[in-house]
Scaffold this motif. Structure first.
Motif, PDB file in Angstrom:
ATOM      1  N   SER A 123     -31.226  67.002  46.915  1.00 25.39           N
ATOM      2  CA  SER A 123     -31.718  65.764  46.548  1.00 25.39           C
ATOM      3  C   SER A 123     -30.679  64.583  46.937  1.00 25.39           C
ATOM      4  CB  SER A 123     -32.206  65.469  45.191  1.00 25.39           C
ATOM      5  OG  SER A 123     -32.415  64.194  44.908  1.00 25.39           O
ATOM      6  N   PHE A 124     -31.043  63.562  47.899  1.00 23.78           N
ATOM      7  CA  PHE A 124     -30.223  62.600  48.117  1.00 23.78           C
ATOM      8  C   PHE A 124     -30.138  61.454  46.725  1.00 23.78           C
ATOM      9  CE2 PHE A 124     -29.478  58.785  51.093  1.00 23.78           C
ATOM     10  CZ  PHE A 124     -28.158  58.982  51.305  1.00 23.78           C
ATOM     11  N   THR A 125     -31.297  61.397  46.081  1.00 22.44           N
ATOM     12  CA  THR A 125     -31.026  60.715  44.914  1.00 22.44           C
ATOM     13  C   THR A 125     -30.085  61.158  44.042  1.00 22.44           C
ATOM     14  OG1 THR A 125     -33.473  60.052  45.395  1.00 22.44           O
ATOM     15  CG2 THR A 125     -32.263  59.784  43.181  1.00 22.44           C
ATOM     16  N   ILE A 126     -29.922  62.634  43.583  1.00 23.21           N
ATOM     17  CA  ILE A 126     -29.062  62.888  42.743  1.00 23.21           C
ATOM     18  C   ILE A 126     -27.618  62.739  43.372  1.00 23.21           C
ATOM     19  CG2 ILE A 126     -28.122  64.942  41.825  1.00 23.21           C
ATOM     20  CD1 ILE A 126     -30.958  66.080  41.422  1.00 23.21           C
ATOM     21  N   PHE A 127     -27.404  62.890  44.747  1.00 24.08           N
ATOM     22  CA  PHE A 127     -26.243  62.608  45.328  1.00 24.08           C
ATOM     23  C   PHE A 127     -25.694  61.368  45.263  1.00 24.08           C
ATOM     24  CE2 PHE A 127     -27.152  66.320  48.349  1.00 24.08           C
ATOM     25  CZ  PHE A 127     -26.326  67.177  47.813  1.00 24.08           C
ATOM     26  N   LEU A 128     -26.547  60.289  45.178  1.00 26.59           N
ATOM     27  CA  LEU A 128     -26.423  58.888  45.163  1.00 26.59           C
ATOM     28  C   LEU A 128     -25.948  58.528  43.833  1.00 26.59           C
ATOM     29  CD1 LEU A 128     -29.088  57.448  47.557  1.00 26.59           C
ATOM     30  CD2 LEU A 128     -26.597  57.534  48.003  1.00 26.59           C
TER      31      LEU A 128
ATOM     32  N   ILE B 203     -23.299  69.444  41.953  1.00 26.92           N
ATOM     33  CA  ILE B 203     -23.832  70.821  41.903  1.00 26.92           C
ATOM     34  C   ILE B 203     -25.426  70.748  41.804  1.00 26.92           C
ATOM     35  CG2 ILE B 203     -23.783  72.871  40.529  1.00 26.92           C
ATOM     36  CD1 ILE B 203     -20.777  72.253  39.884  1.00 26.92           C
ATOM     37  N   PRO B 204     -26.042  70.115  40.791  1.00 21.54           N
ATOM     38  CA  PRO B 204     -27.483  70.060  40.892  1.00 21.54           C
ATOM     39  C   PRO B 204     -28.036  69.314  42.088  1.00 21.54           C
ATOM     40  CG  PRO B 204     -26.394  68.476  39.083  1.00 21.54           C
ATOM     41  CD  PRO B 204     -25.371  69.271  39.616  1.00 21.54           C
ATOM     42  N   GLY B 205     -27.143  68.335  42.493  1.00 22.60           N
ATOM     43  CA  GLY B 205     -27.601  67.568  43.742  1.00 22.60           C
ATOM     44  C   GLY B 205     -27.723  68.550  44.998  1.00 22.60           C
ATOM     45  N   GLU B 206     -26.899  69.375  45.056  1.00 19.45           N
ATOM     46  CA  GLU B 206     -26.998  70.402  46.317  1.00 19.45           C
ATOM     47  C   GLU B 206     -28.253  71.323  45.825  1.00 19.45           C
ATOM     48  OE1 GLU B 206     -24.251  72.694  49.319  1.00 19.45           O
ATOM     49  OE2 GLU B 206     -23.882  73.083  47.099  1.00 19.45           O
TER      50      GLU B 206
END
Length: 405
Positions: free
Chosen positions: A101-106, A94-97
């Motif tokens: 941020s690709f970093t948060i997704f990772l 949720i915060p990644g989207e």
């Protein structure tokens, strides 16, 4: 013929089998994310393979701590902790989207990987010991069939959503998945899962000299080490093909992204699940090592057919890989774990569950080769992985089967 599952363990087996579905769904979702993030974030195939690399790095780093935790606190607490990590990591999308941020997704995928390895470290050996040792490979293949069902549903459900004309939110399906997983964790806290063997001796050894003593003993055994390496090479092949299936089928205009995600689900992974169920049945009367040897040879041939780029035959080869690889992981796992003393099973399982890092290695190498040459040529990587599995199966056919660590 021995029963697949002892009568007294039918309910625990059913509960544990449900976990196979859950991590199958989660891992298959990664195969859709590769193409989605390439389009959404304008990254290359090689860059998108960080999705697998990060997830399976979680497997690699968390595997041994998972084995230690489960040895000390039991299967049930290991399952609950794994589900909590899985659910929390999913909610991080949720915060990644929001930040795109690709970093948060990772980071989210790393946490999910840590949760999944905890689940697999507990569930694989637990399922294998809920009955006669003679039916362990068949039983684990049956349980892993539900992993295949999760793999079927994930690409078509998530892919049709993400690749729709409107372009769906990647955070929404992960938020739903996270909530479901946390509810399942709550359910497991109220369930009774019997511990199969007493492990006081192992706990004492861990407390007195640390897990390194047991791990060194396991890795010092040639049979166990060979099985561990075989699983690593299998993961190189299986995960890399899954990860880049959509790239391969869309690279020459054969399919568009939406169709490719559906074909991955109902075609490739559907075939995978059916083949695993069939393999579970056939191994009830044919030695697992013989079935593994046949499938190892067949997968090498199929992968090389893709490399050769010979039209429809290469396309058939692609699906042949899914059919013949289906029994490999549970069969190698069961053969390897059957050589281990009961007290060492949980730590042995944790070592075996480090092997999905091979998928990160294979996906990166395959992606880099695809960027440099072509998608078809990159199938050399999984062909090499299958070749090692074939050598392993031949060794097991003629080796001493009575040795126990």
């Amino acid at each position: 013929m021995s029963r697949l599952v002892d009568k007294r363990f039918v309910l625990p087996f059913a509960l544990i089998t449900s976990l196979f579905f859950m991590w199958g769904f989660a891992r298959a979702t990664l195969d859709v994310l590769n193409k989605h993030f390439q389009d959404l974030l304008s990254i290359s195939i090689t860059q998108s393979t960080l999705i697998q690399a990060t997830t399976y790095l979680g497997y690699f780093l968390m595997a041994i701590p998972s084995g230690i935790f489960i040895t000390r606190f039991g299967y049930k607490k290991g399952v609950v902790l794994g589900l909590l990590l899985f659910g929390f990591g999913s909610l991080l999308f949720i915060p990644g989207e929001s930040a795109l941020s690709f970093t948060i997704f990772l980071i989210a995928l790393f946490v999910i990987g840590c949760g999944l390895v905890m689940l697999e470290t507990a569930a694989n050996p637990y399922a294998s010991v809920l009955g006669s040792p003679e039916t362990a490979a068949s039983r684990l293949n049956f349980a892993q069939s539900f992993n295949g069902l999760g793999c079927i549903l994930a690409p078509v459900m998530i892919g049709s959503f993400l690749f729709s004309d409107e372009g769906g939110s990647v955070g929404l399906p992960y938020a739903i998945m996270g909530c479901i997983v946390l509810l399942v964790a709550l359910l497991f806290t109220r369930m009774k899962l019997p511990e199969i063997v007493s492990e006081n001796e192992v706990k004492e050894e861990i407390n007195s000299s640390g897990p390194s003593t047991i791990i060194a003993r396991l890795l010092g055994d040639r049979i166990f080490l060979f099985g561990l390496i075989a699983l690593f090479f299998y993961e190189i092949a299986e995960i890399s093909i899954n990860s880049l299936f959509i790239n391969y089928t869309t690279s020459d205009g054969w399919m568009d992204k939406t169709v490719a995600s559906a074909v991955l689900s109902f075609g490739a992974l559907g075939l995978f699940m059916i083949a695993r169920i069939f393999g579970s049945w056939i191994m009830s009367f044919i030695k697992a090592e013989k079935v593994l040897a046949f499938c190892g040879c067949a997968t090498v041939v199929c992968a090389l057919l893709v490399v050769l780029e010979i039209g429809i035959i290469s396309k058939i080869g692609l699906f042949g890989c899914y059919a013949f690889e289906a029994i490999m992981f549970p069969t190698i796992f069961a053969i390897t774990i059957s050589r281990v003393k009961p007290g060492y099973v949980k730590l042995a399982s944790s070592l075996l569950m480090m092997t999905p890092i091979g998928g990160a290695v294979g996906t990166f190498l395959m992606g880099a080769m695809a960027d440099a040459t072509s998608m078809s040529t990159s199938f050399i990587i999984p062909a090499l992985g299958y070749l090692f599995v074939f050598f392993y199966s031949i060794n097991r056919l003629f080796a001493n089967r009575n040795r126990i660590i």
